[in-house]
Design an enzyme around this catalytic site. Sequence first.
Site, PDB file in Angstrom:
ATOM      1  N   ARG A 111       0.866  -1.189   0.000  1.00  0.00           N
ATOM      2  CA  ARG A 111       0.000   0.000   0.000  1.00  0.00           C
ATOM      3  C   ARG A 111       0.897   1.232   0.000  1.00  0.00           C
ATOM      4  O   ARG A 111       2.109   1.111   0.121  1.00  0.00           O
ATOM      5  CB  ARG A 111      -0.862   0.005   1.258  1.00  0.00           C
ATOM      6  CG  ARG A 111       0.003  -0.038   2.514  1.00  0.00           C
ATOM      7  CD  ARG A 111      -0.789   0.195   3.792  1.00  0.00           C
ATOM      8  NE  ARG A 111       0.147   0.187   4.923  1.00  0.00           N
ATOM      9  CZ  ARG A 111      -0.138   0.623   6.131  1.00  0.00           C
ATOM     10  NH1 ARG A 111      -1.326   1.107   6.395  1.00  0.00           N
ATOM     11  NH2 ARG A 111       0.767   0.589   7.092  1.00  0.00           N
ATOM     12  N   CYS A 115       2.162   5.998  -7.817  1.00  0.00           N
ATOM     13  CA  CYS A 115       2.829   7.148  -8.414  1.00  0.00           C
ATOM     14  C   CYS A 115       1.986   8.385  -8.144  1.00  0.00           C
ATOM     15  O   CYS A 115       0.788   8.387  -8.425  1.00  0.00           O
ATOM     16  CB  CYS A 115       2.976   6.928  -9.919  1.00  0.00           C
ATOM     17  SG  CYS A 115       3.557   8.406 -10.759  1.00  0.00           S
ATOM     18  N   ASN A 149      -4.066   8.023   3.199  1.00  0.00           N
ATOM     19  CA  ASN A 149      -3.571   7.531   4.488  1.00  0.00           C
ATOM     20  C   ASN A 149      -2.054   7.603   4.525  1.00  0.00           C
ATOM     21  O   ASN A 149      -1.386   7.095   3.622  1.00  0.00           O
ATOM     22  CB  ASN A 149      -3.996   6.070   4.693  1.00  0.00           C
ATOM     23  CG  ASN A 149      -3.718   5.579   6.091  1.00  0.00           C
ATOM     24  OD1 ASN A 149      -4.329   6.064   7.045  1.00  0.00           O
ATOM     25  ND2 ASN A 149      -2.768   4.674   6.230  1.00  0.00           N
ATOM     26  N   GLU A 150      -1.528   8.256   5.516  1.00  0.00           N
ATOM     27  CA  GLU A 150      -0.069   8.268   5.760  1.00  0.00           C
ATOM     28  C   GLU A 150       0.747   8.397   4.475  1.00  0.00           C
ATOM     29  O   GLU A 150       1.582   7.525   4.157  1.00  0.00           O
ATOM     30  CB  GLU A 150       0.336   7.010   6.536  1.00  0.00           C
ATOM     31  CG  GLU A 150      -0.286   6.972   7.927  1.00  0.00           C
ATOM     32  CD  GLU A 150       0.183   5.786   8.787  1.00  0.00           C
ATOM     33  OE1 GLU A 150       0.764   4.840   8.230  1.00  0.00           O
ATOM     34  OE2 GLU A 150      -0.015   5.827  10.016  1.00  0.00           O
ATOM     35  N   CYS A 157       9.465   7.215 -11.463  1.00  0.00           N
ATOM     36  CA  CYS A 157       9.059   6.868 -12.829  1.00  0.00           C
ATOM     37  C   CYS A 157       9.320   8.038 -13.772  1.00  0.00           C
ATOM     38  O   CYS A 157       9.619   9.149 -13.347  1.00  0.00           O
ATOM     39  CB  CYS A 157       7.590   6.451 -12.854  1.00  0.00           C
ATOM     40  SG  CYS A 157       6.430   7.826 -12.843  1.00  0.00           S
ATOM     41  N   CYS A 160       7.281  11.090 -13.050  1.00  0.00           N
ATOM     42  CA  CYS A 160       7.746  11.854 -11.893  1.00  0.00           C
ATOM     43  C   CYS A 160       9.039  12.603 -12.233  1.00  0.00           C
ATOM     44  O   CYS A 160       9.242  13.733 -11.794  1.00  0.00           O
ATOM     45  CB  CYS A 160       7.953  10.929 -10.691  1.00  0.00           C
ATOM     46  SG  CYS A 160       6.386  10.389  -9.957  1.00  0.00           S
ATOM     47  N   GLU A 314      -4.743   8.320  14.904  1.00  0.00           N
ATOM     48  CA  GLU A 314      -4.533   6.927  15.269  1.00  0.00           C
ATOM     49  C   GLU A 314      -3.668   6.862  16.507  1.00  0.00           C
ATOM     50  O   GLU A 314      -2.688   7.607  16.624  1.00  0.00           O
ATOM     51  CB  GLU A 314      -3.789   6.140  14.165  1.00  0.00           C
ATOM     52  CG  GLU A 314      -4.515   6.013  12.847  1.00  0.00           C
ATOM     53  CD  GLU A 314      -3.713   5.195  11.833  1.00  0.00           C
ATOM     54  OE1 GLU A 314      -2.731   4.529  12.226  1.00  0.00           O
ATOM     55  OE2 GLU A 314      -4.056   5.268  10.649  1.00  0.00           O
ATOM     56  N   TRP A 322       4.159  -3.828  14.995  1.00  0.00           N
ATOM     57  CA  TRP A 322       5.320  -3.605  14.131  1.00  0.00           C
ATOM     58  C   TRP A 322       6.510  -3.027  14.891  1.00  0.00           C
ATOM     59  O   TRP A 322       7.536  -2.740  14.288  1.00  0.00           O
ATOM     60  CB  TRP A 322       4.929  -2.691  12.962  1.00  0.00           C
ATOM     61  CG  TRP A 322       4.200  -1.456  13.398  1.00  0.00           C
ATOM     62  CD1 TRP A 322       2.849  -1.308  13.526  1.00  0.00           C
ATOM     63  CD2 TRP A 322       4.775  -0.212  13.795  1.00  0.00           C
ATOM     64  NE1 TRP A 322       2.549  -0.042  13.976  1.00  0.00           N
ATOM     65  CE2 TRP A 322       3.704   0.651  14.150  1.00  0.00           C
ATOM     66  CE3 TRP A 322       6.077   0.270  13.896  1.00  0.00           C
ATOM     67  CZ2 TRP A 322       3.904   1.963  14.592  1.00  0.00           C
ATOM     68  CZ3 TRP A 322       6.283   1.576  14.336  1.00  0.00           C
ATOM     69  CH2 TRP A 322       5.200   2.407  14.675  1.00  0.00           C
ATOM     70  N   GLU A 362      -1.751  -6.874   9.552  1.00  0.00           N
ATOM     71  CA  GLU A 362      -1.998  -6.104  10.776  1.00  0.00           C
ATOM     72  C   GLU A 362      -2.964  -6.794  11.726  1.00  0.00           C
ATOM     73  O   GLU A 362      -3.516  -6.159  12.620  1.00  0.00           O
ATOM     74  CB  GLU A 362      -2.487  -4.689  10.412  1.00  0.00           C
ATOM     75  CG  GLU A 362      -1.383  -3.876   9.746  1.00  0.00           C
ATOM     76  CD  GLU A 362      -1.775  -2.432   9.457  1.00  0.00           C
ATOM     77  OE1 GLU A 362      -2.986  -2.141   9.465  1.00  0.00           O
ATOM     78  OE2 GLU A 362      -0.876  -1.610   9.233  1.00  0.00           O
ATOM     79  N   HIS A 365      -2.264  -6.154  15.382  1.00  0.00           N
ATOM     80  CA  HIS A 365      -2.280  -4.793  15.932  1.00  0.00           C
ATOM     81  C   HIS A 365      -3.483  -4.720  16.865  1.00  0.00           C
ATOM     82  O   HIS A 365      -4.590  -5.080  16.495  1.00  0.00           O
ATOM     83  CB  HIS A 365      -2.427  -3.804  14.778  1.00  0.00           C
ATOM     84  CG  HIS A 365      -2.118  -2.399  15.144  1.00  0.00           C
ATOM     85  ND1 HIS A 365      -2.836  -1.693  16.060  1.00  0.00           N
ATOM     86  CD2 HIS A 365      -1.128  -1.564  14.724  1.00  0.00           C
ATOM     87  CE1 HIS A 365      -2.327  -0.477  16.179  1.00  0.00           C
ATOM     88  NE2 HIS A 365      -1.277  -0.380  15.380  1.00  0.00           N
TER      89      HIS A 365
END
Lengths: 680, 680, 680
Positions: A111, A115, A149-150, A157, A160, A314, A322, A362, A365
């Site tokens: 995840r 790009c 998310n994060e 590439c 980019c 969070e 982790w 996860e 977690h």
Amino acid sequence: MFKPTQFLHGGDYNPDQWLDQPSVIDQDFKAFENAHLNTVTLGVFAWDRLEPAEGQYNFDWLDEMFDRAAAQKMNVILATPSGARPRWLAEKYPEVLRVGANGLRNRFGERHNHCYTSPVYREKVRQINQKLAERYGYRKNLIMWHVSNEYGGACYCDLCQAAFRQWLRAKYQTLDRLNHAYWGAFWSHEYTDWSQVEAPMTQGDQNVTGLNLDWRRFVTDQTINFFDAEVAPLRAVNPAIPVTTNFMGGNPPESHVFYDLDYQKFAQHVDVVSWDSYPNWGNDYESTAELALKTSLMNDTMRSLKHQNYLIMENTPSMVNWHPVNHAKRPGMHVMASLQEVAHGADSVMYFQLHQSRGASEMFHSAVISNRGGSHTRTFQDVTRVGQILQRLKGLQTTQHQAAKVAIVFDYDNMWALDDARAYANATKCYWATIQAHYRYFWEHDIAVELVSVHDDLTPYTLVIDPMHFLMAPAFATKLKTYVQNGGHLVGTYVSGVVDQNFLAYQGAGMADLITTYGLKVTETDTLYPSQRNAVNVFNRQYQVQDYCDLVTLTTAKTLGTYGKDFYAGTPAVTENELGTGRAYYLACRTDADFLQSFYHRLVQKLQLQAKLPIKKSTKNVAIQVRESTTQRVYFVINYSHEPTQVTLTTPLNNALDGQTVRGMQTLSGYGVLIYSEAK
Amino acid sequence: MFKPTQFLHGGDYNPDQWLDQPSVIDQDFKAFENAHLNTVTLGVFAWDRLEPAEGQYNFDWLDEMFDRAAAQKMNVILATPSGARPRWLAEKYPEVLRVGANGLRNRFGERHNHCYTSPVYREKVRQINQKLAERYGYRKNLIMWHVSNEYGGACYCDLCQAAFRQWLRAKYQTLDRLNHAYWGAFWSHEYTDWSQVEAPMTQGDQNVTGLNLDWRRFVTDQTINFFDAEVAPLRAVNPAIPVTTNFMGGNPPESHVFYDLDYQKFAQHVDVVSWDSYPNWGNDYESTAELALKTSLMNDTMRSLKHQNYLIMENTPSMVNWHPVNHAKRPGMHVMASLQEVAHGADSVMYFQLHQSRGASEMFHSAVISNRGGSHTRTFQDVTRVGQILQRLKGLQTTQHQAAKVAIVFDYDNMWALDDARAYANATKCYWATIQAHYRYFWEHDIAVELVSVHDDLTPYTLVIDPMHFLMAPAFATKLKTYVQNGGHLVGTYVSGVVDQNFLAYQGAGMADLITTYGLKVTETDTLYPSQRNAVNVFNRQYQVQDYCDLVTLTTAKTLGTYGKDFYAGTPAVTENELGTGRAYYLACRTDADFLQSFYHRLVQKLQLQAKLPIKKSTKNVAIQVRESTTQRVYFVINYSHEPTQVTLTTPLNNALDGQTVRGMQTLSGYGVLIYSEAK
Amino acid sequence: MFKPTQFLHGGDYNPDQWLDQPSVIDQDFKAFENAHLNTVTLGVFAWDRLEPAEGQYNFDWLDEMFDRAAAQKMNVILATPSGARPRWLAEKYPEVLRVGANGLRNRFGERHNHCYTSPVYREKVRQINQKLAERYGYRKNLIMWHVSNEYGGACYCDLCQAAFRQWLRAKYQTLDRLNHAYWGAFWSHEYTDWSQVEAPMTQGDQNVTGLNLDWRRFVTDQTINFFDAEVAPLRAVNPAIPVTTNFMGGNPPESHVFYDLDYQKFAQHVDVVSWDSYPNWGNDYESTAELALKTSLMNDTMRSLKHQNYLIMENTPSMVNWHPVNHAKRPGMHVMASLQEVAHGADSVMYFQLHQSRGASEMFHSAVISNRGGSHTRTFQDVTRVGQILQRLKGLQTTQHQAAKVAIVFDYDNMWALDDARAYANATKCYWATIQAHYRYFWEHDIAVELVSVHDDLTPYTLVIDPMHFLMAPAFATKLKTYVQNGGHLVGTYVSGVVDQNFLAYQGAGMADLITTYGLKVTETDTLYPSQRNAVNVFNRQYQVQDYCDLVTLTTAKTLGTYGKDFYAGTPAVTENELGTGRAYYLACRTDADFLQSFYHRLVQKLQLQAKLPIKKSTKNVAIQVRESTTQRVYFVINYSHEPTQVTLTTPLNNALDGQTVRGMQTLSGYGVLIYSEAK
Ligand SMILES: [Zn+2]
Ligand SMILES: [Zn+2]
Ligand SMILES: [Zn+2]
């Protein structure tokens, strides 16, 4: 600015993993109520459930979740799903997959690795975001957008790289200016065509420090650019819904600020800062108070991004999965940790995650509702306790963390440049640890601190601390000079003002304004081996010195302390310069903590910066933070130790949890929290 | 052979980085004069300034530098620019970019990474070199060619692989012989066609030790071949200008000889050996004297390559920027370090660099003229002091380092083979450290040592030490035997004579000539775990033994010492064999330093190898080297400690720095240097 | 099942490396006789000598070796050559080369790295195997097929990926079931087409734990599938010749069972288990007895695969060449080590290798006949001594290792899953070390132990120990319950029954049958930091606890011991549950060795599991194993220490080496072995 009507308590919830088991979802919502949760974050990573095939949408389940939440008066924070794409998307449009610094394109998987430039990805994200905005943008219980998310990482590439070249053209206009900035004549590296420019890649060039720095800046800008593109369809539908994305930082073992993106820039694009906080409470290499100090600094850092209250998006109800060691929170720790963040200005305590996943990476977690034990767990009780407390504090979310008179300068460009500089000793640069070291005195003495960027206004502060400011633009040197001339107090250190914003060395004695400010010229920086020590003689005693010693020649400054050893024994090590109505102190060497304690103690006395608190504590393990509004002050008194202790109230205060007036000596249990309010 | 008319003092200068700031260049040349510099090295990495586009040359700036240098009587050493190519070259001819062991071709970037085989690169280098030779080959102040820069590394491109196959065909003639040499039947690895031969690559075969060794040999030969091609146009224009290339070695933390190229071969292709010396003076893990010992050995190694004086092409005025800790030289250290190299036979003290670059990866490497402080620095004063001393020593550059009677054998093939052998314990092989250990006694007692190759004549030496000679050709065993039979004294050790030049094990008792020489057969080598110890009983006491113990059976040797422990306790550990008029000693195990001290002390007494010096020292921190001509002797007395000390002259000597006659006790300051001369 | 007529003594022999030196081969066979060798393994890695070009075979040399062996009554074990392919094969059919997890195909080189799926490779292997079978399948002295060599590793080529997809389709039938098993909704990772499935690759997805586990299972299955294809032509020609392949395991420093292939599955496809045993005797970090314990466990593991005697296919006569330190066996060690394996059920002592290769990567691995010294070595004498002993033990190869009453459960899926679980602390999971810890008491007290798989029948055992059974299928929980209900005694530990066979978490209290069995529910697992300790109070004292503590709620169990510290002090740490006629003990935390000693001591007393031996020992350094047949018992008494010691016979016994009857006190030399037999 986001103004919640209560402290938010809730977190990431993925009913999309349980759609075939409706009874699980029923139980979950019942448990939310029991735990005093008032907010669910929906849709994080749910793209394949929302758009199982290209252009085929399925919002039924999400509609239902909004309804369920509404039915029990829960807020919804709705995520855009761009953090992970469905397989069909990567399969049909491989350009959305990130390319690594080695030039190899990812396969589908993991995840946070799309790009950021791909027009296809941007369009697909726009489409789904627009659908979500249209369908849910006016839902009553939608209180916020949680965008992606994060965010993090970089893509190399061709798209980019082309964007990077455009970015450079916009910045430098001509190749001559680019070549000068990168000192291109060195090793015959001058560009003769823009097309020759390439990101720093594994098989290519990773030794052009100016290029490395620009690449990092570009990665931040391109990430923000992507974020802005994500946000556009959301704001177009209903501009009243505030937008955030969850930032990171503070992870073990260093509790370091997030490194890869310049959050000081990024924060200007969100309506409210939110972040994911995962300290490893109960570890075996530092005391709880030590970790609390570092975590307080992280919270202050996040609040300082917009100089406003922020959200915990969070944190974990007990352990993560982790850390090198995934250790459960001891009884009391979860309340302690949650209230610490509220104390520093957080208006929420949110969890990853509300219901543990049964499989994949996860699944271990911890969550409010666990695989093992469901809601019949110690963890669920801890969460419930926080829910009860936050409920009792209702109303206090309108208070802001008290304004600080002390500021520490922190700068991303400086951190990246210092770490990338082929100079000094890599193992001892430690920019963030140095900020932590300067922060210590103030935290231990309950004095509020703000972290300021080089773009911030310094005038609100009585004291500004600017450690290891290696890369400094002339404009900031001027800002420092003006600040001091106008009565400010400034503390600077070794290894400052060495290179300009292009990573080019200052020539000769360096920036005139910096010399004027500190009243001295640095002639050398001596880098010590790890076991070598010098000393500074000051305040009638000797303190240890390690790692770095600037050798200085004074112009207008006067010597407060001198080196105790080596060939520069007797030369100035700590100086004070009077300039206009202010003063600038230069700590020419890296001292031990005792010196900083003594030094700041004197300065705080002199500048009358002491915390004015109606509460006396007897140990440094207890820290007190203040939130306030125009009408009241709220004191958060937290014991960062398993040992019980006492505090003494010097005036009667109101116990914010039960409304009782209390006075005199109060007991703080291990990891205990006391919250008092007082009318202004 | 290069015969300078003075000690060279100067270094790498890149005005090509400052062409848009002529005033900087003006100041630089003024500063050169102040610092008593007499030589500039120009053009290193300047290709894109000399040939900004293919076939378009720009020599104006270089012409001017020659003129400026001439105007103040400075020599020029002119570099060929092949160490880094311009972007246009790589863009148009990608074959010039090196391919890694993983088969991936580099992108443009860094330096020292061109393909050595590429016909295009060779042609482009030939063209620019020819232009330089034609334009500057007869310049009066051109004293030397500095060919490329710090050659190193390997290329695995198809062109290089084809060259490797050609090299192997020339060496082995038939596949049968190749298959036998590589023991190809093992794991069915026999070649059936030359086209199957490939370098040892990451995804391929890295376990054929004979192939690995040949690949290393080829890399040296191909590098030399490229060097020869670079030199051809230079010599064609003016064969009188000597040619060198800067070698490397001696870097922290091991002060190890350069590993990747066989300099013993390469040195035969240069007119004078020059090298870049970067010890980390002032580190925290060894004393200054300890590092001085290792650095002396490195200098002796470089002098021994051609058994002639040599040049220091680069060293740093204070700190480098690429050590783990970049520590400034303490006052006195720069004079100490510079004179150490002169004492060992260097005819120059040259710097990287004269003027610091403002940007890119080496901007923090110290220089004569710094970004911070320009020429108003402690470093500049240190450089000036060296300039003054070298000026006062003018004339003494005609002396050569005194001829040694003691030789240590050092062999590249042996080093590579031993390290690659899947045997013993990788962490404790330590070939170079073993040479350092055997060198210690002689350095501490001011006895000159030469490092000899297996191709060198041994007859000039009274004592030859040949440690850990794992890979040894029968011809060298014969050479050793002859040497001893004719009166030589030889010391050999454990792990010797194990494999032949093809990395094939000797069978049975090994080479007959080696058995004859040492008078013994090795039956086993016992490899100890790091914490295990044995002992040797000899000279009426016991010394510690670690890492390696050969178990031996004597034929004609007699036992001097025996093992103290384990199942071979009481068997010979130190032996002596009389052969013809000489003697061969075998140290069957790795002893502690005390043993080597005692052993060599006895041997030196017996062979009357003591230094005959008119100077008595009172500490091992002081070392004395002698340079001499037919008419005089010059003593370099250097204190490798920050503590002052004394030496006593046993005859009146001439202070070479001021011409005064001095006698009796003399004070040596911390890091101090005294230089005395005496007529023969 | 393989029934040898004598203990096999011999090993890998590669005359194919010496075909041009027939005298070497003559000497070798003479030496075999001198060393009392009775078996040669031929043809390992000899493909290019057998088929030097495609379809051109050369068996002359192999014919001759069979003849030579027959002439001196030596058995032949014939290898199939698939472990390394000839260059022509890889050149013509690149698909036979393995592809790495990064997607890059190997070049030719090394060994053990062919694609297991490639139809071409399978066909080429079939052809050569068929030729070998036809030519040698009925040779009188052929006693076994040695199929390939040390299978291992994985291939990620398209063919293998396609096979993996087929394997998954066969297992899961539908994508829905696959998505559920991998919890695909997490991070939007659901498959919508089988073609999307990919192995866990470097640039792809390595975080889907269910996929990772299935990939490991597939790699085992595909390896076995390849093995079966290799075996088919062999069995087709002469099904009477038993088939094996050499397994691995027990390497330093952990003496860990082989990790990559599920040998419990694989063993069902071989006729007899054989393995390669390479402990590092004489290392400096553990005692000889400590390493002996671990090596005994490895041997028990190998015997347990088929619950039959097994073969040592390789061990080293002295040292290997691939340990970090390659240390020679001390006198006596080789006999000790060889007899240890025989004692545990090995019917052979075979070597890698009989004659050392002269070159390439294994030239320094010790051999019966060495490069240095040939057969005139200490090692050769050690081998000869083993040969003599085995000869004197002739007849005893019909005995089997005595049946154990104690079983330890070991499961590959569990090991892989536990290590891959993102949970607990990676550094302290230590599944195999935990098995070693539980094995200790029994080994030290000479009580036989069998390692059982989850598919094994538990009813033969009085005591079953099932440590850290993290991944457990419900069927096994039922098996445990039934075992206990029917009178079995079971010991389980912390971190058990957490996930099902698909790596999905059990919900709620977990498997009902496990709760019933142990009489408790686990509410939390507390993972401690490495330096943190808890304690358990039990048996009237306190023992240390580290790493893991399950917190439990009892249903029917009773508490034997409680936690001594932390917030769960006083709660159950050791419990006992009576169920049916058996009992189940739960060790909720990782205790120190002292506790396990006490715990198992009590249990062994209670269950009367003590070894009934006619021999008393006085130190734990001595271990005794028993082999038996219907008519006799044989005691192997081995001193795993360099210190001599005594044992006392409590009845007269027959010394198996000389047939004498002995009684009373007997001396065991350092590393000594005594072997006694007794009629039943
Ligand atoms: Zn991209
Ligand atoms: Zn090449
Ligand atoms: Zn494959």
